[in-house]
Design an enzyme around this catalytic site. Structure first.
Site: not given
Length: 712
Positions: A424, A519
């Site tokens: 990430h 999300e």
């Protein structure tokens, strides 16, 4: 005499326009595109489908910015009128190509092309307008050959028009230069202005909202007489992302490019081209979803060896931060921050940093036990304490782990279990800082065996201030893709520009966000129609990392978050089919999958790469049903998703092989299921099926179904 002269001039101009008119049709003859020069040599086109108007007479052209370096007399000249046709050429092209990954194992690229060569005598400049007409739509672009009178030029605005034939129903997002993380609106074109301010998520929006009638692409529409029309772009490289501004009195859309920090739209050097401006059309909504128009308008794969690129199913350390309020940062000791760096040797751990060695091992074990390929870990690297604050320009170096994240040991542990970790890189929108560190970051990934990275671009672009969808940032995203390819690394970019089919050319671009993803279910939720419009809009340009699979739809059962997921549990399973991506996340927590282990079986079983896909039912923002054949097998998976209204789906199993027996496992909404009132009510049944059988399934509001069909 004067009136006669004027009439003669008008007649001659009309004859010139007629003489320059050229028509090119699709291979099946249903779509026709006509080009002509009208008025004072203005490039103009129109488009029909089965004789019905799709795009009425619409102008083409490029407006140039004043250039202080240009020769006197040229800096006021725009490439919009005063043209003469110097040559036209028609060709036919037909090929079948194999995508590295995709919804089908092969794609046919079959079109008729019209090339129109134009000269502007006043400036001695030449441009080419190229049309490619397919059975499912058309693309057009501007091409600028290398020439003495046009070398470097600056774009003030592109004026490509799309004149609609009526006040269509549209599914639209407010125009914004930095985000697509809005909920799609549904209205007539004439109603966009009145609904614009209510549609904008001002909390998440930037100053890029440019007009009360400005919308983003991909724009899906439906006419009163049943035509489905989609406007988008393909192959947007070294160019600004296109939005559409609507003249809502005349129903004419016009391209509106994303500006840089100075307000200019593009810096070009010949020879060069613009992206393709695309219009898809059909009288069957299923054709919108099955179209390969955007991919076909991109260049073939430029990566010679693609053996390292592979579809991936993953889980990760993510949802417990997004929904559960845990921290990306290692410490809350902000007083120890000096010039954006923390003295971690003396900082006190906050105790709620999940990207730690023990917790990541737990996810690795879960992935290994359930056949998942990789584990994403967010918050592993130093800098999160002030990543969105004063020092964010150079807060991340992308190589230094937190003290509680043993990068070497975790990679060894993962590989021993047959699992990889997924990197990430949150850039905090400091693109220049990321480029400075990129080579070291990619080398670190190679050292530890990472082969995929999720990048992020949260926040305003610094230090220059360009927008996320500007030419410079589009160039940055492609720079990362190309550099990653040299290191055999796949890229999944979040908060980047919306895709335009470049994944054909660079198939290590395995995923993007570029829309409102799962999300937001932790931030109050999304309308149930959201996931049955995205395949018609955002997904036209490429797959989305939507992060589905939240089976514990009521978040308060495991954390203090009062939000809840706006689908049924089975509706989450359906997303693995209806929201196509070669990169699919099992996004919920391992312990939540244990609670619904029988339903989780579908997530374990479902493929992420396909030999064939058949769209069985479709209506924008209402319902989608698709059947897909898993790569290299005789197994099929079927998914159906609905929006705010319940839907009865009649599935004809005509796609199965004749004479072969199959076992179907059907995950369905229970009779009393409802995304709001009873989201976790589901049934699982098994039955033998064969070609020609019909399955009748009832989908709840915000629900769906998922079927695994295994050949016996």
């Amino acid at each position: 005499m004067k009136k006669t002269s004027i009439a003669l001039i008008g007649l001659l101009m009309g004859m010139a326009s007629y003489a320059s008119a050229q028509t090119v049709t699709s291979p099946n003859g249903k779509i026709a595109v006509k080009f002509s020069l009208t008025g004072n040599g203005v490039p103009t086109y129109e488009m029909t489908y089965k004789g019905k108007e799709v795009v009425k007479s619409s102008h083409l052209g490029i407006e140039l910015a004043k250039d202080k370096h240009a020769s006197k007399g040229l800096n006021e000249t725009n490439l919009m009128d005063g043209f003469q046709t110097t040559n036209t050429k028609k060709t036919t092209f037909d090929e079948t190509w194999k995508p590295v990954w995709g919804e089908t194992s092969t794609i046919r690229n079959y079109y008729n092309e019209l090339e129109v060569d134009l000269n502007q005598p006043s400036s001695k400049r030449n441009i080419i307008i190229r049309f490619r007409v397919y059975d499912d739509g058309m693309g057009l672009r501007y091409e600028f050959p290398q020439q003495k009178e046009l070398n470097y030029f600056v774009i003030k605005e592109e004026h490509t028009q799309f004149a609609m034939a009526g006040d269509h129903t549209a599914w639209w997002l407010p125009g914004d230069y930095d985000t697509q993380e809005q909920e799609t609106q549904e209205s007539k074109l004439s109603e966009i202005r009145s609904r614009f301010h209510d549609a904008v998520n001002w909390t998440n929006s930037s100053v890029g909202v440019f007009s009360e009638t400005g919308v983003q692409t991909s724009l899906q529409m439906k006419s009163n007489d049943g035509l489905y029309i989609n406007i988008h772009e393909a192959a947007c490289e070294n160019y600004a992302t296109m939005h559409l501004n609507l003249d809502d009195k005349n129903m004419v859309f016009e391209s509106w490019l994303t500006p840089d920090a100075t307000g200019l739209k593009g810096f070009m050097q010949t020879p060069c081209t613009t992206p393709w401006r695309t219009v898809m059309v059909s009288d069957d909504a299923r054709d919108m979803l099955a179209s390969n128009l955007i991919l076909n308008l991109n260049e073939p794969c430029k990566i010679e060896d693609t053996s390292w690129i592979h579809p991936t199913k993953y889980c990760g350390v993510w949802w417990e931060m997004i929904a559960g309020g845990k921290s990306w940062a290692y410490t809350d000791d902000f007083n120890s921050i000096q010039l954006g760096k923390t003295d971690y040797a003396h900082a006190k751990p906050n105790g709620h940093h999940p990207a730690n060695t023990a917790n990541v091992k737990r996810y690795i074990d879960f992935a290994a036990a359930n056949g998942l390929d990789q584990v994403l870990v967010e918050g592993w690297n130093i800098g999160w304490e002030d990543w969105f604050g004063h020092w964010k320009q150079d807060v991340f170096d992308f190589v230094t782990p937190y003290p509680d994240f043993d990068i070497k040991a975790l990679n060894e542990y993962a590989h021993s279990k047959g699992v990889k970790l997924m990197m990430h890189h949150e850039t905090s929108s400091s693109a220049l800082n990321y480029e400075r560190h990129l080579e070291d970051a990619l080398n670190l990934m190679n050292k530890y065996g990472y082969d995929a990275v999720k990048t992020g671009y949260v926040g305003d672009i610094i230090p220059r201030g360009d927008h996320h969808y500007s030419q410079s940032m589009n160039n940055h995203y492609m720079h990362v893709i190309k550099e990653a390819a040299k290191h055999h690394i796949m890229v999944n970019a979040h908060e980047a520009t919306r895709p335009t089919g470049l994944c054909r050319t660079y198939p290590n671009m395995v995923g993007n966000e570029s829309a409102r993803g799962t999300e937001y279910e932790a931030f109050g939720g999304s309308d149930p129609n959201h996931t049955v419009i995205l395949p018609f809009t955002r997904l036209q340009g490429g797959p989305m990392d939507y992060t589905p699979g939240i089976l514990e739809t009521q978040l308060s059962t495991w954390c203090s978050n009062k939000s809840w997921v706006h689908t049924t549990l089975v509706g989450q399973l359906a997303l693995y089919l209806t929201m196509y991506s070669p990169l699919q996340m099992a996004a919920d927590l391992p312990e939540n999958y244990q609670k619904y282990n029988d339903a989780f079986q579908f997530i374990k079983d479902v493929a992420v790469d396909w030999d064939d896909s058949r769209y069985l039912e479709a209506e924008p923002a209402r319902y989608i049903t698709v059947a897909r054949k898993a790569k290299g097998t005789n197994n099929w998976f079927v998914g159906g998703k609905t929006g705010l209204a319940a839907h009865t789906s009649n599935i004809k199993l005509d796609f199965l092989d004749k004479g072969r027996k199959y076992e179907a496992t059907i995950y369905a909404d229970a009779k009393d299921a409802d995304y709001e009132k009873n989201p976790k009510a589901y049934t699982i049944t098994k039955r033998s099926v064969k070609k020609g059988d019909v399955l009748k399934l009832q989908e709840a509001r915000g629900g769906g179904f998922a079927i695994s069909i295994k050949a016996l």
